[in-house]
Design a protein around this motif. Structure first.
Motif, PDB file in Angstrom:
ATOM      1  N   VAL A 133       2.310 -10.701  -2.512  1.00  0.00           N
ATOM      2  CA  VAL A 133       1.941  -9.289  -2.396  1.00  0.00           C
ATOM      3  C   VAL A 133       0.494  -9.075  -2.830  1.00  0.00           C
ATOM      4  CG1 VAL A 133       2.384  -6.990  -3.337  1.00  0.00           C
ATOM      5  CG2 VAL A 133       4.290  -8.448  -2.624  1.00  0.00           C
ATOM      6  N   ARG A 134      -0.213  -8.295  -2.027  1.00  0.00           N
ATOM      7  CA  ARG A 134      -1.628  -8.032  -2.285  1.00  0.00           C
ATOM      8  C   ARG A 134      -1.871  -6.526  -2.427  1.00  0.00           C
ATOM      9  NH1 ARG A 134      -1.497 -12.126   1.808  1.00  0.00           N
ATOM     10  NH2 ARG A 134      -1.440 -10.530   3.450  1.00  0.00           N
ATOM     11  N   PRO A 135      -2.997  -6.130  -3.021  1.00  0.00           N
ATOM     12  CA  PRO A 135      -3.303  -4.710  -3.138  1.00  0.00           C
ATOM     13  C   PRO A 135      -3.271  -4.033  -1.770  1.00  0.00           C
ATOM     14  CG  PRO A 135      -4.803  -5.986  -4.491  1.00  0.00           C
ATOM     15  CD  PRO A 135      -4.020  -6.976  -3.679  1.00  0.00           C
ATOM     16  N   GLY A 136      -2.621  -2.872  -1.717  1.00  0.00           N
ATOM     17  CA  GLY A 136      -2.540  -2.116  -0.480  1.00  0.00           C
ATOM     18  C   GLY A 136      -1.369  -2.461   0.402  1.00  0.00           C
ATOM     19  N   ASP A 137      -0.683  -3.584   0.122  1.00  0.00           N
ATOM     20  CA  ASP A 137       0.485  -3.939   0.925  1.00  0.00           C
ATOM     21  C   ASP A 137       1.542  -2.842   0.848  1.00  0.00           C
ATOM     22  OD1 ASP A 137      -0.263  -6.359   2.024  1.00  0.00           O
ATOM     23  OD2 ASP A 137       0.726  -7.593   0.517  1.00  0.00           O
ATOM     24  N   ARG A 138       2.236  -2.642   1.947  1.00  0.00           N
ATOM     25  CA  ARG A 138       3.386  -1.740   1.974  1.00  0.00           C
ATOM     26  C   ARG A 138       4.633  -2.594   1.738  1.00  0.00           C
ATOM     27  NH1 ARG A 138       2.030   0.103   7.926  1.00  0.00           N
ATOM     28  NH2 ARG A 138       1.755  -2.153   7.937  1.00  0.00           N
ATOM     29  N   VAL A 139       5.274  -2.373   0.608  1.00  0.00           N
ATOM     30  CA  VAL A 139       6.388  -3.224   0.186  1.00  0.00           C
ATOM     31  C   VAL A 139       7.678  -2.423   0.169  1.00  0.00           C
ATOM     32  CG1 VAL A 139       7.338  -4.633  -1.686  1.00  0.00           C
ATOM     33  CG2 VAL A 139       4.885  -4.710  -1.182  1.00  0.00           C
ATOM     34  N   LEU A 140       8.690  -2.941   0.840  1.00  0.00           N
ATOM     35  CA  LEU A 140      10.018  -2.351   0.813  1.00  0.00           C
ATOM     36  C   LEU A 140      10.915  -3.216  -0.062  1.00  0.00           C
ATOM     37  CD1 LEU A 140      12.250  -0.413   1.798  1.00  0.00           C
ATOM     38  CD2 LEU A 140      12.550  -1.917   3.787  1.00  0.00           C
ATOM     39  N   VAL A 141      11.480  -2.623  -1.094  1.00  0.00           N
ATOM     40  CA  VAL A 141      12.412  -3.322  -1.977  1.00  0.00           C
ATOM     41  C   VAL A 141      13.810  -2.791  -1.688  1.00  0.00           C
ATOM     42  CG1 VAL A 141      13.094  -3.820  -4.354  1.00  0.00           C
ATOM     43  CG2 VAL A 141      10.658  -3.673  -3.754  1.00  0.00           C
ATOM     44  N   VAL A 142      14.664  -3.641  -1.159  1.00  0.00           N
ATOM     45  CA  VAL A 142      16.043  -3.267  -0.862  1.00  0.00           C
ATOM     46  C   VAL A 142      16.873  -3.399  -2.135  1.00  0.00           C
ATOM     47  CG1 VAL A 142      18.073  -3.795   0.540  1.00  0.00           C
ATOM     48  CG2 VAL A 142      15.773  -4.047   1.517  1.00  0.00           C
ATOM     49  N   ALA A 143      17.741  -2.420  -2.375  1.00  0.00           N
ATOM     50  CA  ALA A 143      18.512  -2.367  -3.625  1.00  0.00           C
ATOM     51  C   ALA A 143      17.561  -2.305  -4.816  1.00  0.00           C
ATOM     52  CB  ALA A 143      19.471  -3.540  -3.748  1.00  0.00           C
TER      53      ALA A 143
END
Length: 317
Positions: free
Chosen positions: A136-146
């Motif tokens: 993961v890098r700055p600005g990434d769009r991260v989806l965390v499931v659960a």
């Protein structure tokens, strides 16, 4: 020593509480007086005898531990009686536990025993998924499931620490807790229009990274919002171990799909040290409840409801 253990597979009522022989540290091991030990889904699998984890008792459950050093086995240096430590081992739902010295670490002063005991399995897994595998890098769009689960609560905070824009999924009752961890929003993963809801919540309607610990149940949905060139890391199969994957989409989208794997002792130790440091500074472990060791069955009952956020921890003394 007093311990919570199983003799035969079954419900939480099958757990026994009684006196068992105290362990003795062998070469390269540390004997720890347990102050706190968290519960993990694997504990329920062993207790039930599912997921290929049937056991013949007495088997003491538990992998994560925080406590104080009593003594060390031959060849161990760097630890002395009375040291506050946190570790990763087996058989921690007891008054005493033996921990490999390679997986035993000084407890950060900023973490009490209960919070420290929440880190080893879930925190290390989330760290490896977010930092090492998903990169993961700055600005990434991260989806965390659960995102309200044990791994998810750490993953949200680690990704935010790295400068990502995070969206989580959770049951509606847990949405505020997920946002409090730093997520931009929390989407109800039970709703039939979950894909549209995810697109509305994610910046630009897509995720560069997905970290999921549920399994196949949501794969077909979350892959619909994974951006071209996106990365998905799976680190759990709590709901379903099978998923449908259209290989043509994988080829065209250029996705990277990775499993958490089973890193060797040196990698685990490195990840543990880094996860402990982050958890002490910027990613406080989420504690759902504590139960005394004598109420281990009640803790298992709560764990099986999934009606909580973060980790459930047993305490001794």
């Amino acid at each position: 020593m007093l311990a919570s253990y199983v003799l035969d597979s079954g419900s939480p009522d099958s757990l026994r509480l009684g006196q068992l022989d105290a362990p003795t540290p062998g070469p390269g091991q540390v004997l720890v007086r347990v102050q706190a030990a968290s519960l993990d889904r694997v504990d329920t699998y062993i207790r039930r005898g599912t997921h290929g984890m049937a056991t013949t008792g007495p088997t003491i459950l538990g992998r994560d531990v925080a406590g104080t050093v009593i003594r060390t086995g031959p060849g161990v240096t760097g630890f002395a009686p009375g040291d506050a430590v946190v570790g990763l081992t087996t058989g921690t739902h007891a008054e005493l536990a033996v921990v490999p010295a390679t997986h035993c670490f000084p407890r950060p002063a900023a973490l009490d025993a209960v919070h420290a005991a929440a880190v080893p399995t879930a925190g290390r897994t989330a760290y490896d998924a977010v930092v090492n595998l998903a990169e993961v890098r700055p600005g990434d769009r991260v989806l965390v499931v659960a995102a309200a689960g044990a791994v998810g609560t750490f993953a949200v905070q680690y990704a935010r620490h790295l400068g990502a824009r995070v969206v989580g999924t959770s049951a509606p009752a847990k949405a505020d807790a997920v946002r409090a961890l730093g997520a931009l929003d929390a989407v109800d993963h039970y709703r039939p229009d979950v894909v549209d809801s995810l697109r509305a919540a994610l910046p630009g309607g897509e995720a560069d990274v997905i970290v999921e610990s549920v399994g196949g149940t949501l794969w077909s949905d979350v892959l619909k919002v994974l951006a071209p060139g996106g990365r998905l890391v799976t680190c759990g199969v709590t709901a379903d171990s099978h998923a449908h994957l259209h290989l043509g989409r994988l080829m065209v989208k250029g996705w990277t799909l990775r499993g958490i794997g089973r890193p060797g002792p040196e990698a685990v130790a490195r990840q543990m040290r880094e996860a402990l440091t982050l958890s002490a500074v910027t990613a406080a472990p989420a504690i759902a409840a504590t139960h005394p060791l004598e109420q281990a069955a009640a803790a298992h009952d709560q764990l099986e409801t999934s009606d909580f956020v973060g980790r459930i921890v047993l305490t001794t003394g």
